[in-house]
Design an enzyme around this catalytic site. Structure first.
Site, mmCIF file in Angstrom:
data_model
loop_
_atom_site.group_PDB
_atom_site.id
_atom_site.type_symbol
_atom_site.label_atom_id
_atom_site.label_comp_id
_atom_site.label_asym_id
_atom_site.label_seq_id
_atom_site.Cartn_x
_atom_site.Cartn_y
_atom_site.Cartn_z
ATOM 1 N N GLY A 19 27.501 -26.518 34.561
ATOM 2 C CA GLY A 19 27.456 -25.645 33.401
ATOM 3 C C GLY A 19 28.803 -25.127 32.942
ATOM 4 C CD GLU A 20 30.192 -21.093 35.268
ATOM 5 O OE1 GLU A 20 30.827 -20.059 35.047
ATOM 6 O OE2 GLU A 20 29.515 -21.270 36.295
ATOM 7 C CG LEU A 36 20.170 -33.286 39.709
ATOM 8 C CD1 LEU A 36 19.707 -31.907 40.151
ATOM 9 C CD2 LEU A 36 19.824 -34.333 40.772
ATOM 10 N N GLY A 39 22.738 -22.495 39.715
ATOM 11 C CA GLY A 39 21.303 -22.374 39.576
ATOM 12 C C GLY A 39 20.527 -23.561 40.106
ATOM 13 C CB ILE A 89 20.629 -19.091 30.322
ATOM 14 C CG1 ILE A 89 21.459 -20.015 31.211
ATOM 15 C CG2 ILE A 89 20.187 -17.870 31.093
ATOM 16 C CD1 ILE A 89 22.742 -19.377 31.737
ATOM 17 C CG PHE A 109 27.553 -18.315 26.988
ATOM 18 C CD1 PHE A 109 27.371 -19.673 27.167
ATOM 19 C CD2 PHE A 109 27.040 -17.732 25.846
ATOM 20 C CE1 PHE A 109 26.714 -20.439 26.226
ATOM 21 C CE2 PHE A 109 26.368 -18.490 24.893
ATOM 22 C CZ PHE A 109 26.212 -19.848 25.087
#
Length: 698
Positions: free
Chosen positions: A660-661, A586, A503, A460, A234
């Site tokens: 992710g965020e 994806l 990423g 992660i 994170f």
């Protein structure tokens, strides 16, 4: 080569799932070479000052203790690229919890016992750990994080705001937050023939190798860093952390492999945190709801070791159009641990304040909050004037409103009640920039018909192996099961860290390029493949350096329904719904997991998470998961994540944006707005705990 829609987007099961649930996946602390010793760090017990003496007699008398490392017996090393890595260098104590010694022993128990018997003497100095909006040490930096200018002005805000018929002028506060990944920060290190090998819990092993090479004066080729499996980060594992340096240092000193797992109670003061913010937001609008003036002024803190400025005002430069705008960051350097990256840095706290203010403006106008946002949805990025590569905010708001049943909402505050429960609904927008960095990758076709892709990506918990296999298989035109993926080691082609929701965009671009090149070679090859197969390498330096004339962002809309106990002040989130515009999705399975995970983290930010600093001792009072309250299953009753299809050709070969965020960005504001709708009370400080709410309910 275009991607095969049957492969990208499909809900392919995560590749390492079985390894993780069966224990076969090995994390940094699960590598134990023969002769491994165990290290336990000793944190400073004062807020500022210096170490005057370390008395190790009792610690060394503990059976199994080998040595105690301090600034007095550690050899001088080169200056690190990050000041937080300058551990055991001198007698200075810059903040509570700073590592002042390291006990190394045969077992973790002996190391911990020895650390408890170490006597450290200090000379304390006055300390300052409390941030205020009028702190005398406040200054305006040149830049906020990410290289954003600390100050941006457009037009004449003060004149425009003063003339606006409808005004909002409110100050919002967020407290320090901590990442607390499930896997603590850990490293196992050993030296062999002058070569350093480290297994580190990190979001990017290349960055760790670079840091270690500088500190120990080594050529990077003499260092191998593995981060094969990482149990969450994170942001707290996005830069090199002291455990890697300390483990390598102890291993060199003892001649043995050394394992160091930072105790949970030490994480809050060692591995970074989201800095607290005080945010004044001013909005000026016409009676029609059109924004004329937008201002967001941020006060935050950094440490005396390094400057880290939470870029919380930056999202206001993206979100809503207005002819006049001011966004400012100011910061004070305090005697506190160094703040650092935490999921959606800048966006998470900044959008909480901005979206709360937009809700207050909607109330002042008597306008629906969704309609107000749609009304001020700009055609181009307000701060830069660049066109958006795609901007799906309006579509997210409309689809989210339909799915949530927003139209049936009674706009009156405190109008719905079930027994003792007050019910309310709220909405907030979300944004996150599209980021991409240079990456390299290698694609190999074996003679037996299988394929292997290599890239030093880090997983992660996001499912990177799975998505990269899908990208490669699509470019090669083969079944995804025939593609093996190797990640998580500096022995592989260099790649950027897992962070900034960049990423997959970065690694995937290189993988796509390498796999496409390999597909071209295979198409031109005649006869069977040679025994060694065919290999193609690729690097996206040219593509990523080119930049873009477009403003590239992901967008989203969050909707929340809350129930507030009118007697106790307890808040329960009955429903959370998010709709996102994040380019091409994806993998539907892993994407939904990321969106939902972000929303749960936003729920924690809104209701439970927070770390106060004790002004007397200068330490964080919440040091473990018993006192730092993250959401649990009972808190996450009904969370839904959806997305719209975006066909954006200005991103990367996959057409993807980071996911992710953005799930965390608008969640706290949506919950806060729902609580206001339920109770009529506007609480402008997070977390929304019962003690803050109860005075408004009595």
């Amino acid at each position: 080569m275009p991607l095969d829609p049957q492969l990208t987007g499909a809900p392919v099961v995560r590749r390492e799932a079985r390894d993780k649930v069966t224990g076969a996946a090995r994390y940094a602390a699960e590598h134990t070479p023969p002769g491994t010793l165990y290290a336990w760090p000793v944190p400073a017990a004062i807020a500022a000052g210096r170490v005057t003496a370390v008395r190790a007699v009792d610690a060394l008398a503990v059976p199994g203790v080998h040595t105690v490392l301090t600034h007095d017996n550690v050899p001088r090393l080169a200056e690190p690229d990050d000041p937080i890595l300058a551990v055991l260098r001198n007698d200075r104590v810059p903040h509570h919890g700073w590592t002042v010694a390291l006990v190394v022993a045969d077992s973790p128990e002996a190391a911990r016992t020895g650390a408890g018997r170490l006597l450290v003497e200090y000379e304390s100095t006055d300390h300052d750990v409390i941030l205020t909006e009028d702190h005398p040490g406040l200054y305006t930096p040149e830049e906020a994080n990410g290289g954003f200018p600390a100050v941006r002005r457009r037009g004449d805000f003060e004149r425009s705001f003063a003339a606006a018929p409808v005004q909002v002028d409110a100050t919002y506060r967020t407290v320090p937050l901590h990442n607390h990944p499930m896997e603590p920060h850990a490293a196992t290190a050993w030296w062999e023939d002058g070569h350093l090998t480290v297994h580190d819990s990190s979001q990017g092993s290349n960055a760790v190798r670079t840091s270690l090479a500088q500190i120990f004066g080594l050529d990077p080729d003499r260092i191998t860093v593995h981060s094969e499996h990482v149990g969450g980060g994170f942001g707290s594992k996005g830069t090199t952390r002291p455990q890697a340096v300390l483990a390598a240092l102890a291993a060199r000193h003892t001649g043995h492999p050394v394992k160091l797992v930072l105790p949970r109670a030490q994480l809050a003061e060692v591995v970074g945190h989201r800095a607290p913010t005080i945010q004044r937001v001013r909005l000026g609008a016409g009676l029609d709801g059109i924004l004329h003036a937008v201002s967001q002024e941020i006060v935050t803190q950094t440490s005396t070791l390094k400057e880290f400025v939470e870029q919380a005002a930056v999202p206001a430069r993206v979100m809503y159009g207005s002819p006049d705008s001011t966004t400012v960051h100011r910061v004070a350097a305090l005697d506190v641990p160094s703040p650092s990256w935490m999921r959606a840095p800048g966006e998470a706290p900044g959008m909480y304040a901005l979206e709360s203010a937009m809700d207050e403006l909607a109330s002042a106008l008597g306008m629906d909050p969704v309609e107000l946002r749609l009304l001020n949805d700009p055609a181009a990025e307000p701060d830069s004037g660049r066109p958006f590569s795609s901007r799906g905010l309006a579509a997210c708001l409309r689809e989210g409103a339909d799915r949530f049943g927003w139209q049936a909402r009674d706009p009156r505050p405190a109008a719905r009640q079930e027994g003792r429960w007050l019910l309310g609904t709220g909405v907030a927008s979300a944004t996150y920039p599209v980021l991409v960095s240079r990456s390299a990758a290698r694609a190999h076709a074996a003679a037996d018909g299988t394929f292997r892709v290599e890239v030093n990506a880090t997983d992660i918990g996001t499912g990177a192996r799975t998505v990269l296999a899908q990208i490669a298989a699509s470019a090669l035109g083969v079944d995804v099961e025939s593609v093996e993926v190797a990640i998580g080691s500096t022995d592989l082609p260099t790649a950027p860290l897992a962070g900034g929701s960049s990423g997959t965009a970065s690694w995937g671009w290189a993988v796509h390029k390498a796999a496409s090149g390999l597909a071209d070679r295979l198409a031109g090859h005649r006869g069977p493949l040679p025994d060694e197969g065919l290999t193609t390498t690729a690097d996206t330096e040219e593509e990523t350096a080119a930049g873009s004339p477009y403003a590239r962002h992901a967008f989203g809309a969050h909707f929340a329904e809350t129930a507030v106990d009118s007697v106790t002040g307890e808040i329960r989130v009955r429903r959370l719904l998010g709709v996102y515009a994040a380019g091409k999705i994806l993998n539907a399975r892993t994407a939904r997991s990321q969106f939902v995970g972000g929303m749960v983290m936003g729920l924690g930010m809104a209701l439970t998470e927070g770390s106060a600093i004790d002004p007397a001792f200068g330490d964080f009072t919440a040091k473990d998961l018993a006192s730092y309250h993250v959401p649990v299953n009972a808190d996450a009753l009904d969370i839904q994540a959806h997305w719209i299809d975006e066909d954006d050709h200005h991103l990367n070969p996959m057409g993807s944006k980071g996911i992710g965020e953005i799930g965390i960005v608008g969640t706290a504001a949506a919950i806060g707005n729902a609580v206001r709708h339920a109770t009529g009370a506007r609480i402008r400080e997070l977390p929304l705990t019962p003690d803050r709410l109860l005075p408004y309910l009595l």
